[in-house]
Write a protein that holds these residues in place. Structure first.
Motif, PDB file in Angstrom:
ATOM      1  N   UNK A  35      16.895   1.033 -77.682  1.00 30.37           N
ATOM      2  CA  UNK A  35      16.990   2.281 -76.398  1.00 30.37           C
ATOM      3  C   UNK A  35      15.687   2.356 -76.016  1.00 30.37           C
ATOM      4  N   UNK A  36      14.660   1.953 -77.480  1.00 33.70           N
ATOM      5  CA  UNK A  36      12.911   2.297 -76.140  1.00 33.70           C
ATOM      6  C   UNK A  36      12.899   1.467 -74.865  1.00 33.70           C
ATOM      7  N   UNK A  37      12.537   1.680 -74.416  1.00 32.56           N
ATOM      8  CA  UNK A  37      11.668   1.200 -73.192  1.00 32.56           C
ATOM      9  C   UNK A  37      10.168   2.022 -73.114  1.00 32.56           C
ATOM     10  N   UNK A  38       9.395   0.891 -72.608  1.00 29.68           N
ATOM     11  CA  UNK A  38       8.004   0.909 -72.011  1.00 29.68           C
ATOM     12  C   UNK A  38       7.836   2.092 -71.409  1.00 29.68           C
ATOM     13  N   UNK A  39       7.837   3.808 -71.215  1.00 30.84           N
ATOM     14  CA  UNK A  39       7.731   4.512 -70.525  1.00 30.84           C
ATOM     15  C   UNK A  39       6.246   5.803 -70.858  1.00 30.84           C
ATOM     16  N   UNK A  40       5.608   6.366 -70.078  1.00 28.51           N
ATOM     17  CA  UNK A  40       4.705   6.755 -70.498  1.00 28.51           C
ATOM     18  C   UNK A  40       5.061   7.602 -72.184  1.00 28.51           C
ATOM     19  N   UNK A  41       5.939   7.868 -72.260  1.00 33.46           N
ATOM     20  CA  UNK A  41       6.132   8.881 -73.552  1.00 33.46           C
ATOM     21  C   UNK A  41       6.032   7.926 -74.681  1.00 33.46           C
ATOM     22  N   UNK A  42       6.670   7.064 -74.898  1.00 31.26           N
ATOM     23  CA  UNK A  42       6.961   6.089 -75.950  1.00 31.26           C
ATOM     24  C   UNK A  42       5.959   5.206 -76.426  1.00 31.26           C
ATOM     25  N   UNK A  43       4.375   4.864 -74.947  1.00 31.69           N
ATOM     26  CA  UNK A  43       3.854   4.351 -75.032  1.00 31.69           C
ATOM     27  C   UNK A  43       2.885   5.444 -76.218  1.00 31.69           C
ATOM     28  N   UNK A  44       2.599   6.061 -75.982  1.00 33.69           N
ATOM     29  CA  UNK A  44       1.639   7.486 -76.121  1.00 33.69           C
ATOM     30  C   UNK A  44       1.941   7.045 -77.671  1.00 33.69           C
ATOM     31  N   UNK A  45       3.472   7.530 -78.204  1.00 30.96           N
ATOM     32  CA  UNK A  45       4.256   7.174 -79.424  1.00 30.96           C
ATOM     33  C   UNK A  45       3.691   5.759 -80.456  1.00 30.96           C
ATOM     34  N   UNK A  46       3.878   4.995 -79.795  1.00 34.46           N
ATOM     35  CA  UNK A  46       3.530   3.894 -80.377  1.00 34.46           C
ATOM     36  C   UNK A  46       2.453   3.602 -80.819  1.00 34.46           C
ATOM     37  N   UNK A  47       1.319   3.940 -79.428  1.00 32.64           N
ATOM     38  CA  UNK A  47       0.193   4.145 -80.275  1.00 32.64           C
ATOM     39  C   UNK A  47      -0.229   5.037 -81.384  1.00 32.64           C
ATOM     40  N   UNK A  48      -0.216   5.943 -80.849  1.00 39.16           N
ATOM     41  CA  UNK A  48      -0.288   7.516 -81.833  1.00 39.16           C
ATOM     42  C   UNK A  48       0.360   6.377 -83.244  1.00 39.16           C
ATOM     43  N   UNK A  49       1.740   6.257 -83.303  1.00 40.55           N
ATOM     44  CA  UNK A  49       1.937   5.664 -84.535  1.00 40.55           C
ATOM     45  C   UNK A  49       1.439   4.655 -85.596  1.00 40.55           C
ATOM     46  N   UNK A  50       0.732   4.235 -85.197  1.00 42.34           N
ATOM     47  CA  UNK A  50       0.581   2.078 -85.288  1.00 42.34           C
ATOM     48  C   UNK A  50      -1.045   2.340 -85.536  1.00 42.34           C
ATOM     49  N   UNK A  51      -1.959   3.693 -85.052  1.00 42.05           N
ATOM     50  CA  UNK A  51      -3.173   3.515 -84.840  1.00 42.05           C
ATOM     51  C   UNK A  51      -3.680   5.164 -85.985  1.00 42.05           C
ATOM     52  N   UNK A  52      -2.242   5.630 -85.817  1.00 45.97           N
ATOM     53  CA  UNK A  52      -2.728   6.855 -86.635  1.00 45.97           C
ATOM     54  C   UNK A  52      -3.525   7.881 -86.519  1.00 45.97           C
ATOM     55  N   UNK A  53      -3.524   8.015 -85.464  1.00 41.77           N
ATOM     56  CA  UNK A  53      -4.650   9.083 -84.262  1.00 41.77           C
ATOM     57  C   UNK A  53      -4.093   9.242 -83.098  1.00 41.77           C
ATOM     58  N   UNK A  54      -4.349  11.108 -83.137  1.00 39.97           N
ATOM     59  CA  UNK A  54      -4.257  11.611 -81.578  1.00 39.97           C
ATOM     60  C   UNK A  54      -4.754  10.111 -80.560  1.00 39.97           C
ATOM     61  N   UNK A  55      -4.456  10.602 -79.512  1.00 42.86           N
ATOM     62  CA  UNK A  55      -4.634   9.826 -78.196  1.00 42.86           C
ATOM     63  C   UNK A  55      -3.673  10.342 -76.953  1.00 42.86           C
ATOM     64  N   UNK A  56      -5.654  10.897 -76.067  1.00 42.52           N
ATOM     65  CA  UNK A  56      -5.324  11.470 -75.373  1.00 42.52           C
ATOM     66  C   UNK A  56      -4.151  11.208 -74.051  1.00 42.52           C
ATOM     67  N   UNK A  57      -2.442  11.818 -74.026  1.00 47.78           N
ATOM     68  CA  UNK A  57      -1.743  11.588 -72.423  1.00 47.78           C
ATOM     69  C   UNK A  57      -2.370  11.093 -71.672  1.00 47.78           C
ATOM     70  N   UNK A  58      -3.625  11.748 -71.115  1.00 47.19           N
ATOM     71  CA  UNK A  58      -3.509  11.832 -69.719  1.00 47.19           C
ATOM     72  C   UNK A  58      -4.260  10.182 -69.902  1.00 47.19           C
ATOM     73  N   UNK A  59      -5.166   9.928 -70.978  1.00 40.82           N
ATOM     74  CA  UNK A  59      -6.141   8.218 -70.899  1.00 40.82           C
ATOM     75  C   UNK A  59      -4.744   7.713 -70.536  1.00 40.82           C
ATOM     76  N   UNK A  60      -4.020   7.982 -71.318  1.00 42.87           N
ATOM     77  CA  UNK A  60      -2.835   6.630 -71.024  1.00 42.87           C
ATOM     78  C   UNK A  60      -2.256   6.706 -70.163  1.00 42.87           C
ATOM     79  N   UNK A  61      -2.257   7.530 -69.450  1.00 42.10           N
ATOM     80  CA  UNK A  61      -1.247   7.784 -68.362  1.00 42.10           C
ATOM     81  C   UNK A  61      -2.934   6.782 -66.891  1.00 42.10           C
ATOM     82  N   UNK A  62      -3.800   7.159 -66.735  1.00 40.73           N
ATOM     83  CA  UNK A  62      -4.436   6.419 -66.540  1.00 40.73           C
ATOM     84  C   UNK A  62      -4.504   5.200 -66.384  1.00 40.73           C
ATOM     85  N   UNK A  63      -5.376   4.644 -67.737  1.00 39.43           N
ATOM     86  CA  UNK A  63      -5.296   3.579 -67.511  1.00 39.43           C
ATOM     87  C   UNK A  63      -4.211   2.583 -67.487  1.00 39.43           C
ATOM     88  N   UNK A  64      -2.468   3.399 -68.027  1.00 43.13           N
ATOM     89  CA  UNK A  64      -1.461   2.656 -66.863  1.00 43.13           C
ATOM     90  C   UNK A  64      -1.940   1.771 -66.077  1.00 43.13           C
TER      91      UNK A  64
END
Lengths: 123, 878
Positions: A35-64
């Protein structure tokens, strides 16, 4: 272990770029929840879950966007459920070049840390 | 805030920051997240979270945009450099495709830059070169000066007195330049040798190249005769031999041993020549005039002083007054009105420096004017080339090329031309520097100028060349960019330029070129006519029939009391030659800047009157007939007068004496009886005012000038006279044989140099002006082919077309001619002190200028006029 790694033509990725690529790989790999596909929100959640820290959504989008410009990711328009107001998801996938760049960057890190287990411990 | 309003706000907000491709996905994600979070934390907190996330996204994208903008803005900031680089590449390509244009432009500029650099080099060598090789600020010239301002050298006894007085405030060295017959192995030649007193090389800061230099111990009586040779002598006469030290060199029949080789140095007493070597004064009896050790009037030594320690100049100045007092007590007749002075340790001083400064200024201005001519010529060529690339320029401008890009392209071409011109200029300067190493002054003396060849000179040449190239193309660059930006599309649609702007600009450039050329030609004409005037001017003697020899060297091995008879025999033998109409001897050859002067006193109408700077010569009785001076009153010398204090005066002194039968020479204290009056002549320079002068009688002797009046061509009797002298006794020679005209060359040298350089610059400028006019006319003919075709179609004859072209040429040339004539008149007025015998508004000049301009117009328009007559009416159909 190649000693000529310094002469590789692979692009050097920044830390956050590696994190984003790895998150996309996790989301688009075979053992991910279908059910998961790699799009903005799921990528942000994946990084947050695995790194254990909040990550800036804007930084993710810009990096993508930057990784797509570098042809390390591709994107396509995904489905557009009603909760998104009819706007399609922008689904990402790692390209072969992106996979090679990720592999190269991780191998560089692995070579750098080789022999340092007594200092930094096993990871 | 309702959800809809919030969504609209966020959409507007992110729409300003995100690219379209990312916007939909980001907005959809935020909507999705809002719904998910609203179920767990409530709508309000979910709304707050969405706004915060939207802010994060917008901020991230805005930061990226700002970074990209600053990078691109940085790129724009360096655009001029990028344009310059692109321009250089394009210009190089263009110059390779137009070799004729490149050679002409670079050659013109290079010639002008070479003229400037050469003038600067000569000025630097002559005016700024110091005597010393090192510690130049501590080395000074030491001279004696009279109340009338005349400077003098020192005699040996005077020098010894000065050395004793100044011993604790400086080191003194002195040299006397003297001719010598120098023999190495079996080869003899006349040369110059410096007789050295004191530590001259130490004062000059010179180190030996091989062996050692002279020391005070060498200058002691009874020491072996040694010589330090110059590097030039070592190369030319000793063939750079590695075993030169210890070789034997014979000077005037006496053996000297070479002990060292020193760098070739310019002479301190005679500008531009160099001594073959240096010998200690203790061994110089065979070279210097008899009695030189004791006669205070035998002033042959040029002295230098090196302050030691470095800050002892005030002490030295204090000692000078003391030394002057000592000299006045020791030699009262000779130091009555003289004092010691210390001047800068420069190579060129006194009158020669003043003359050289004026000439250097003048030549610098002329060289700068040549650069103006060359630059305007190149500017015209650039305009012509730009016309051939008009369409390409217009297309570039239409596609959005900025004016700055077009300007940079043209300036880049100018910089490249300037760089090429720099190479040409360096090559020409190197060639001129070679010539300057040996400029013939007399048949046996050459002037040597060591022009600077340093990185500084090369760098200056490069900078000046590139700057000239850029400056040359600045006006065309601005004109081209302005036209391209305003009329680019018009230029694409028209078939001929009818380009009034270009035509006007080129005419302005040509006008400046013609004006500068007129000034240069006027200067050249002034100096050339000045030379002619000098040649025609009366010098008071029969200069064209006289040959002069320096009878300086006493033959070795002859008893002193036999020398006068030997000299008399030599004179008689010369006088007996069939090619000789008369012969005499004098203390100096006529018209010599070294002619001594001093004060004389006479009683006139019961009052004592002192006359300043009265020149004098000591002559044998036949002198007046030999040189052609007319007896006006009284009688001339006879043999018995050599034993009596009698004098023959010239007209000017006779007028001053007002019939007084006697006068006293204040320098020697001798009272002379006036026995005759002769006509005036020139004594030191050609443009001196009426100079009072007297002659005293002497018997023939050595260290005098031998003057010979030729029955025919004076140059033809050199060999006969030398043979006659040689037959008189071994080692008897006439040194530096020269005709009367040759003898004037050192006096005329500044004018000769000025005339030669001015003529060369004038000819070059005239050639460039002709080329410039030719280029403009060719361009006019080529660009107006349709007009010529139309004229032919309506009945114009070839003569009509020729007249039209010549009219164009005249219209382009006459404004510059008028401006040039006005400027030339001003220049002629400024030069009035440097030209001889001419008036400022010389009618010849006023005639030459229009004739020259007409000549340039006709020559430059001949070929374009022919081309115009070959245009047919079918041009209308193209």
């Amino acid at each position: 272990m190649s000693s000529s790694a310094g002469h590789s033509a692979q692009p050097t990725l920044g830390e956050f770029e590696i994190v984003v690529l790895l998150a996309v790989l996790h989301l688009s790999s075979g053992d991910a929840d279908p059910a998961d596909v790699a799009y903005g929100s799921t990528i942000v959640r994946e990084i947050t879950a695995r790194t254990g820290r909040d990550v800036s959504r804007g930084a993710v989008y810009v990096t993508l966007d930057r990784l797509e410009v570098k042809h390390l990711l591709t994107s396509r328009a995904g489905d557009a459920p009603p909760e998104r107001g009819g706007r399609p998801r922008r689904v990402y996938r790692v390209t072969a070049a992106g996979l090679r760049a990720t592999r190269h960057s991780l191998s560089v890190l692995a070579r750098m840390q080789a022999g340092l287990e007594p200092v930094i411990g096993r990871l | 805030m309702t959800r809809a309003a919030s969504r609209h706000l966020i959409a507007w907000w992110l729409g300003r920051a995100l690219p379209p491709a990312a916007l939909a996905g980001a907005l959809g994600d935020l909507d999705e997240e809002f719904i998910t979070r609203a179920r767990t934390v409530g709508r309000l907190r979910a709304e707050w979270w969405v706004l915060r996330e939207a802010h994060s996204v917008a901020r991230a994208y805005n930061r990226v945009r700002r970074l990209e903008h600053s990078v691109s803005h940085a790129r724009l900031r360096f655009a001029p450099l990028r344009d310059l680089g692109t321009g250089l590449v394009e210009s190089l390509r263009h110059l390779r495709r137009a070799p004729g244009y490149t050679v002409l432009a670079a050659g013109s500029l290079g010639l002008a830059v070479a003229a400037i650099i050469s003038t600067a080099g000569v000025t630097d060598t002559i005016l700024r070169q110091s005597i010393a090789r090192s510690q130049a600020d501590r080395v000074h010239r030491l001279t004696s000066v009279t109340t009338s301002g005349a400077t003098m050298a020192f005699s040996f006894p005077e020098l010894e007195t000065v050395r004793a007085a100044l011993s604790d405030s400086g080191r003194i060295g002195a040299v006397a330049l003297t001719p010598a017959l120098v023999r190495v192995d079996d080869v003899s030649a006349q040369d110059l040798v410096d007789v050295s007193v004191g530590a001259i090389h130490e004062v000059l800061g010179v180190r030996a190249l091989h062996g050692r230099l002279l020391t005070p111990e060498d200058d002691q009586p009874g020491r072996p005769r040694v010589i330090v040779v110059s590097e030039a002598f070592w190369r030319a006469r000793l063939f750079e031999s590695t075993d030169a030290i210890g070789r034997r060199v014979v000077l005037n029949g006496l053996d000297y041993t070479v002990i060292g080789v020193a760098p070739t140095l310019p002479s301190l007493g005679f500008f531009g020549v160099s001594a073959a070597g240096w010998i200690p004064a203790a061994t110089a009896d065979s070279l210097l005039k008899r009695g030189w050790r004791t006669d205070p009037g035998n002033r042959a030594f040029v002295a230098l002083v090196k302050t030691d320690p470095p800050d002892s100049r005030p002490v030295l100045d204090g000692r000078l007054a003391t030394a002057t007092g000592d000299l006045a007590r020791a030699f009262p007749e000779h130091w009555r009105d003289r004092r010691l002075q210390v001047t800068d340790g420069l190579l060129v001083t006194g009158n020669l420096r003043r003359t050289s400064t004026n000439i250097a200024s003048m030549l610098s201005v002329m060289a700068a004017m040549l650069l103006v001519v060359a630059a305007t010529n190149v500017g015209g060529l650039v305009f012509a080339q730009a016309s051939t690339r008009r369409r390409a320029t217009a297309i570039k401008a239409a596609l959005g090329a900025r004016p700055g890009t077009l300007i940079m392209a043209t300036l880049a071409e100018g910089a490249l031309l300037g760089a090429l011109a720099g190479v040409v200029a360096l090559a020409l300067y190197g060639w001129f520097a070679q010539i300057a190493q040996s400029i013939p002054v007399l048949p046996t003396i050459a002037l040597r100028l060591d022009l600077p060849w340093t990185w500084g000179a090369i760098g200056l040449t490069a900078v000046l060349s590139v700057a000239a190239g850029i400056a040359t193309t600045l006006i065309p660059a601005l004109s081209i960019s302005r036209r391209a930006s305003t009329r680019s599309l018009d230029a694409l649609s028209t078939r001929h330029s009818g380009d009034l702007t270009t035509s006007r600009a080129r005419r302005w450039l040509l006008g400046a070129q013609v004006a500068a050329t007129v000034v240069l030609v006027v200067c050249a004409t002034l100096f050339t006519r000045s030379l002619d005037a000098i040649g025609d001017a009366s010098v008071g003697i029969d200069i064209d029939r006289i040959a002069a020899f320096d009878f300086d060297i006493e033959p070795a091995g002859v008893a002193p009391d036999a020398l006068p008879a030997l000299a008399r025999a030599a004179l008689e033998r010369v006088r007996a030659l069939p090619v000789v109409a008369g012969a005499a001897m004098a203390s100096l050859a006529p018209i010599d800047q070294a002619t001594p002067g001093g004060d004389v006193r006479a009683v006139i109408n019961s009052s004592e009157v002192v006359f300043r700077d009265v020149t004098r010569l000591t002559v044998t009785p036949e002198y007046f007939a030999t040189v052609g001076l007319r007896r006006l009153d009284g009688r001339l010398f006879s043999a018995i007068d050599t034993l009596r204090p009698v004098a023959v005066v010239n007209e000017t002194l006779a007028r001053s004496l007002q019939g007084a039968p006697r006068f006293t020479d204040l320098d020697s204290g001798t009272a002379y009886e006036v026995i005759g009056i002769v006509s005036n002549a020139k004594y030191r320079t050609l443009n001196e005012p009426a100079q009072p002068h007297f002659y005293t009688a002497a018997s023939p002797g050595f260290h005098m000038a031998l003057l010979v009046r030729a029955a025919g061509d004076p140059a033809g009797l050199f060999d006969d006279v030398q043979q006659a002298l040689d037959q008189t006794g071994p080692g008897i020679q006439g040194f530096f044989p020269r005709t009367g005209r040759d003898h004037l060359r050192p006096v005329l040298l500044p004018t000769l140099v000025s005339a030669g350089v001015a003529r060369a610059l004038g000819m070059i400028a005239g050639g460039l002006a002709t080329l410039g006019l030719f280029g403009l006319l060719s361009w006019i003919v080529q660009s107006r082919r349709q007009e010529w075709g139309l004229r032919v179609a309506i009945g114009a004859s070839p003569a009509d077309l020729r007249r039209l072209v010549i009219r164009y040429a005249w219209q382009a040339a006459w404004p510059g001619s008028l401006v040039g004539l006005a400027a030339a008149t001003a220049v002629a007025w400024l030069l009035r002190g440097q030209v001889f015998g001419l008036t400022v508004l010389d009618p010849v000049l006023l005639t030459i200028v229009p004739v020259m301009v007409i000549g340039v117009v006709l020559v430059a328009s001949w070929l374009p006029a022919r081309r115009a007559t070959r245009v047919s009416a079918t041009e209308l159909l193209r």
